[in-house]
Structure formats: structure tokens, C-alpha cells
Design a protein around this motif. Structure first.
Motif, PDB file in Angstrom:
ATOM      1  N   TYR A  21      -2.189   4.090   7.350  1.00 52.00           N
ATOM      2  CA  TYR A  21      -1.827   3.165   6.282  1.00 52.00           C
ATOM      3  C   TYR A  21      -2.772   3.330   5.085  1.00 52.00           C
ATOM      4  O   TYR A  21      -2.334   3.443   3.938  1.00 52.00           O
ATOM      5  CB  TYR A  21      -1.918   1.717   6.772  1.00 52.00           C
ATOM      6  N   VAL A  24      -2.164   6.537   3.005  1.00 49.04           N
ATOM      7  CA  VAL A  24      -0.969   6.470   2.147  1.00 49.04           C
ATOM      8  C   VAL A  24      -1.230   5.591   0.928  1.00 49.04           C
ATOM      9  O   VAL A  24      -0.904   5.958  -0.210  1.00 49.04           O
ATOM     10  CB  VAL A  24       0.226   5.935   2.951  1.00 49.04           C
ATOM     11  N   MET A  62       5.445   4.036  -2.196  1.00 44.19           N
ATOM     12  CA  MET A  62       4.434   3.571  -1.245  1.00 44.19           C
ATOM     13  C   MET A  62       5.040   2.577  -0.255  1.00 44.19           C
ATOM     14  O   MET A  62       4.812   2.666   0.961  1.00 44.19           O
ATOM     15  CB  MET A  62       3.268   2.923  -1.986  1.00 44.19           C
ATOM     16  N   VAL A  65       7.244   4.412   2.343  1.00 39.45           N
ATOM     17  CA  VAL A  65       6.468   5.137   3.352  1.00 39.45           C
ATOM     18  C   VAL A  65       5.819   4.162   4.332  1.00 39.45           C
ATOM     19  O   VAL A  65       5.833   4.377   5.553  1.00 39.45           O
ATOM     20  CB  VAL A  65       5.410   6.031   2.689  1.00 39.45           C
ATOM     21  N   VAL A  66       5.248   3.068   3.818  1.00 43.21           N
ATOM     22  CA  VAL A  66       4.611   2.067   4.677  1.00 43.21           C
ATOM     23  C   VAL A  66       5.645   1.448   5.626  1.00 43.21           C
ATOM     24  O   VAL A  66       5.371   1.234   6.815  1.00 43.21           O
ATOM     25  CB  VAL A  66       3.924   0.976   3.829  1.00 43.21           C
ATOM     26  N   LEU A  69       6.551   4.016   8.312  1.00 46.11           N
ATOM     27  CA  LEU A  69       5.433   4.113   9.248  1.00 46.11           C
ATOM     28  C   LEU A  69       5.386   2.900  10.173  1.00 46.11           C
ATOM     29  O   LEU A  69       5.135   3.028  11.380  1.00 46.11           O
ATOM     30  CB  LEU A  69       4.116   4.244   8.486  1.00 46.11           C
TER      31      LEU A  69
END
Length: 550
Positions: A21, A24, A62, A65-66, A69
């Protein structure tokens, strides 16, 4: 559980998740702090749109992607650990919520978000309030990104001081571009197709000089605090060099708004600096550097070279008659403090039991300075009363034009503030309570356009005061929630930072922005950096491990 020393398999999984985390988010933060200030497409002609799009696309990337994930981590957690990490996270959040000092920040920000949504939904211009396309793109959409970004960064980012060092190092580039613009060099070719009457109103990679100076204020506040707090000599020298370049850029910007940031630095940094001898010495160096910068600009202006003609406060600073002797005198006193500090440090090495070790002075001089500030505040209130209510502005000479509020005050800010309040007063109760809608100021004051055009040939889509803008946009509840969020966040950054020097530096830079916001516009050119720095500052909050273990 499989134990390996004191580290369990679950702990290892949590650590891996946090590291991923943080990595990123670090990429996104560096893009905003390092690339964003320099980014442009068609020079000044689409500077607002280009930076706005760069910011929201970076942040949305962002978030995506978070989110992906998080889904992957949840699946692994469910398969490998029976969702123990998810359960522990929910339990910790629910148990910590009533007692955590950060709760006040979260509550204020959530209230502000709820009010902003209500304001948008009940606006007469819902589409415009959401996108901000009739203003400066600071509608609900951008605020959703600001707020989501704050929660993600403040929770998942791992604070790294070197990220801010890179930010300050790269900040020298747009500042140097601004300085070269002062010499009318236009190295990047930004001004080739700009109308002659507007050439001096735009500079660097930010566009309008007031926007540029808002950025300078953030950088100046951070360099000043870093220089005061820095323990390593070579880092202090670099911080002072950055401070000097930033101050030269501020004077050469030819914008009066920067004096607000200067006032904050010299008024409030002593509350930190005056706790020890080294802090007093560093504060004196800042003062000396201020007068030295004024003298340097004065010497440059005396040369037979093309430069921008300075006006207002910037002209006063460059023409200050006693700049050189003041810089020399204060610098000499700072040198005396420097040698005294070295002597004091040497004595304390031989006598470690000395209660004044390392030149610590305690809170005595801080309290004296706080009393001085209170006295200055009271005097300021009287002067404003005397200049405006009593009508004695002529007593204060050239300062009278700044002390007396009129329609023409602050390049007609007085007029637009009066129009903003009049328009707000005419609204029905619902619009007074929840606001007219984010970034719909130009629509709310549409009937006043003929008046503003006749007075100074301008059409205003902003109040040129961020707090007044929020009052008419989201109402008093939204404004109070926003102020509460800022106040509690800054309090946490100053009082609970793991790395104190960076906590003070971030708070100083953000406060310089917030004070300049009294006379500037909330734009997605500099404001995204303020939100990012504020989020990083809260992420730097120290952890109370004992409380968490309980």
C-alpha cells in the motif's frame, strides 16, 4: 499460528500488505509533489484544465490500484487466515473510534462531506455544482477526491522525509523560472502569445501570479521551519539557501499576497524557535536573510537591465532604505548566538548534569512572545477600528490604503466580498443553511456582472477568499466543519508527529497556504498540494502502541 521468533505468519502478511500500500501511495504522492508543479500542455492557455486533469487522473489511478489490492488481500486473508486480519481491523476501528484523538479530524471531514453532498443535491445548478465547470473545477467531484485522498494517504501511507526533500528540491525549478520571468527571459516560451497587457500577470508554470505566490508561500513556510528545526549543519545550510531563493522569488513575483505568508513566519515561528538558543539564532538568520533578499532585489533593480516594474508591497520591500544595515546588524547578532551556542554545547559535554544542556530555555521566552503577539493583535484591532469606523486612515500614511476597507481594496476584493455577502443574504433559507452549491459563485452573483464590468472590466466566478467562498457554497455548517478539520489536523501534526521537524515544516507550509487563502482562489493548481501535504502530515502521527495493545 506459525511462530518465527516474535513474528507470526499473520504479522508477516500484514507487514507485506502495508508495504505494498505504502509503495503505491508513495508513487502517487511523488507525482503530485514533484511532477504536478511542472506539468503543462499548452502553456498558460489551458494551465487550469491540464493540472486539474493530471491531479484527478493520478488520484483515481491510485484509488483503483488500492481497491484492487484490497480485494486481493481480502481473498488471501479469507483463504489463508480465515479473515482474521479483516476482523481485527474492524474491531480496532470500532473500539478506537470513540477515544482516538484523530476522531475529531475524521468527524469534521465527514460532516463537511455530507454538507457538500446536500449542498450539491439542493443546488439550483446540480450539474455545475458537481463538476465546477462554471467556476474553477472545484465542485463536489474534486472535493470527493480531496477527501478520499486524505483518508487513503493518512491511513496507508508510510511517512518518508526524503519525499518532502525531493518536493522542496524540485520546487526550486518553478521558482527559478519565476525569477527568470522577472528578468523577462521567458525561458520556456510561455508568454509568446499572451496579450501584452497580461504578460506580467502570469509567471512560472502556475499561471496567475497570485496562484504562483500561494505555492511560494507553502515552500517558504516549509524551508523556514526546517531551517529552525534542523540539527545537522549541512542540512540547515541547504534549507537556508532554499529559503533565500524562495524569498527572492516571492519579492520578484510582484504579488502582495505573499506578505501574508511572511507575516505568519516571523510572527509564529518564535513559538517553536524560542525554546532554545539554537532556535533563536536560526530565527535571527531568517530575519537577516529577509533583509538581505530585499537588498539583493534593490541592487538588481538599480542595474541597467530589463526587469518587471514592482508595485505595492514588493516595491516597498525592494526600496527599503535600511535593508543592508539591518541584514548586517541582525546577522552579526546571529553570529554571536552561534558562538555562544557552541560554547554552551562544549560546556555541557563536560558537565552532562547541567539543566540547560544544549541551550534549552524552556517555555519562558515562548510565553513572552505569545504575550507580545496578543498585544499586537489588540493593537491591530484598534488600528482597523480607527482606520475604518473612526475614519482616521490618513494617520497611517501609505499604510492607510491597506488598512481602510473599500470597494477598491485589494484590487477590488472589497467589492466582490460585499457582493458575495449581499447575494448570500438574498438566498432562501435552504441555500443559506446548505449553501448555493460548490463552485457556483459566478452563477449566484450573475446579476452583478454589469456592476463589476463597469468598475474594473472583470467578471468574477470566485469570491477571492476561500472561506467566504465556502460560506456561500456550503453554508455555515460546512464552513465550520472545514475549519474544524483544518484546525484539528494541524494540531495533530504539530503535537503528535513522529518526525517533529517535518511535522512543524508541513504545518508551517499548510498554514501559509491557509492564511493566503483569505485573499486567494481555491484552485486545482496549488490546493491539491496542500491537501497532499496535510494528509502526509497526519500520516506522520506517532503511534500510541501501548493504547493499541490494550
Amino acid at each position: 499460528m506459525e511462530h518465527n521468533g516474535n513474528i507470526t505468519k499473520e504479522d508477516s502478511f500484514s507487514q507485506i500488505c502495508r508495504n505494498i500500500y505504502a509503495g503505491v501511495i508513495s508513487v502517487a504522492i511523488l507525482a503530485i509533489l514533484v511532477v504536478f508543479p511542472l506539468y503543462y500542455r499548452d502553456h498558460y492557455f489551458d494551465i487550469l484544465e491540464s493540472k486539474y486533469q493530471f491531479y484527478y487522473m493520478t488520484m483515481i489511478s491510485m484509488f483503483a490500484v488500492v481497491l484492487l489490492l484490497s480485494l486481493a488481500f481480502l481473498i488471501v486473508d479469507a483463504l489463508e487466515f480465515k479473515a482474521e486480519h479483516a476482523k481485527a481491523c474492524i474491531k480496532k476501528c470500532s473500539s478506537a473510534f470513540p477515544r482516538d484523538v484523530r476522531t475529531a479530524v475524521d468527524v469534521c471531514l465527514i460532516i463537511f462531506l455530507v454538507v457538500a453532498i446536500i449542498s450539491t443535491c439542493q443546488s439550483d445548478y446540480v450539474y455545475e455544482a458537481f463538476w465546477g465547470n462554471e467556476g474553477r473545477f472545484t465542485g463536489l467531484f474534486l472535493h470527493l477526491i480531496y477527501i478520499a485522498g486524505f483518508f487513503v494517504i493518512s491511513r496507508l501511507y508510510r511517512f518518508k522525509g526524503w519525499h518532502l526533500y525531493i518536493f522542496l528540491a524540485v520546487a526550486m525549478l518553478p521558482l527559478l523560472f519565476g525569477i527568470t520571468d522577472y528578468f523577462r527571459l521567458d525561458l520556456l516560451g510561455f508568454k509568446e502569445n499572451v496579450a501584452a497587457e497580461d504578460v506580467d500577470s502570469f509567471t512560472s508554470t502556475f499561471g496567475n501570479i497570485n496562484t504562483y505566490v500561494t505555492y511560494i508561500g507553502i515552500v517558504l513556510g516549509m524551508f523556514s521551519a526546517l531551517f529552525v528545526m534542523e540539527e545537522k549543519g549541512w542540512k540547515a545550510v541547504l534549507s537556508f539557501a532554499g529559503y533565500m531563493i524562495t524569498f527572492l522569488a516571492l519579492i520578484m513575483s510582484n504579488s502582495e499576497n505573499g506578505i501574508i505568508a511572511v507575516g505568519f513566519i516571523f510572527a509564529f515561528l518564535p513559538l517553536i524557535a524560542f525554546q532554545n538558543l539554537r532556535g533563536i539564532e536560526r530565527y535571527l538568520w531568517l530575519l537577516s536573510g529577509f533583509f538581505a533578499a530585499c537588498e539583493i532585489v534593490s541592487r538588481i533593480n538599480a542595474l541597467d537591465i530589463p526587469v518587471i516594474t514592482l508595485d505595492g508591497v514588493c516595491r516597498m520591500l525592494s526600496n527599503f532604505r535600511f535593508a543592508f544595515p539591518s541584514a548586517l546588524l541582525i546577522g552579526s547578532v546571529a553570529l554571536l548566538f552561534h558562538f555562544f551556542c557552541r560554547k554552551d554545547k562544549g560546556e555541557n559535554v563536560n558537565n552532562p548534569g547541567n539543566e540547560h544542556q544544549n541551550g534549552e530555555l524552556g517555555k519562558k521566552y515562548v510565553k513572552i512572545w505569545a504575550g507580545f503577539l496578543i498585544a499586537c493583535f489588540c493593537v491591530g484591532i484598534f488600528v482597523l477600528y480607527d482606520a475604518n469606523v473612526a475614519g482616521h486612515s490618513e494617520r497611517y500614511g501609505s499604510l492607510g490604503t491597506y488598512l481602510h476597507f473599500s470597494d477598491a481594496w485589494g484590487n477590488y476584493r472589497g467589492m466582490i466580498w460585499k457582493i458575495a455577502l449581499e447575494s448570500y443574504a438574498k438566498q432562501p433559507f435552504g441555500h443559506k443553511l446548505w449553501g448555493y452549491g460548490l463552485d457556483t459563485f459566478g452563477l449566484m452573483t450573475y446579476d452583478y456582472r454589469d456592476i463589476t464590468k463597469s468598475m474594473n472590466a472583470q467578471v468574477y466566478d470566485s469570491a477571492h477568499n476561500e472561506y467566504l467562498q465556502y460560506l456561500v457554497s456550503v453554508g455555515p455548517i460546512g464552513l465550520l466543519a472545514y475549519l474544524g478539520f483544518l484546525g484539528t489536523a494541524i494540531y495533530i501534526i504539530v503535537r503528535r508527529s513522529r518526525e517533529k521537524k517535518w511535522g512543524i515544516a508541513v504545518a508551517s507550509g499548510v498554514c501559509c497556504y491557509l492564511l493566503q487563502a483569505l485573499v486567494t482562489i481555491n484552485l486545482p493548481i496549488v490546493t491539491p498540494m496542500m491537501w497532499t501535504l496535510l494528509s502526509m502530515g497526519v500520516a506522520n502521527m506517532e503511534k500510541d502502541e501501548k493504547r493499541l495493545q490494550k
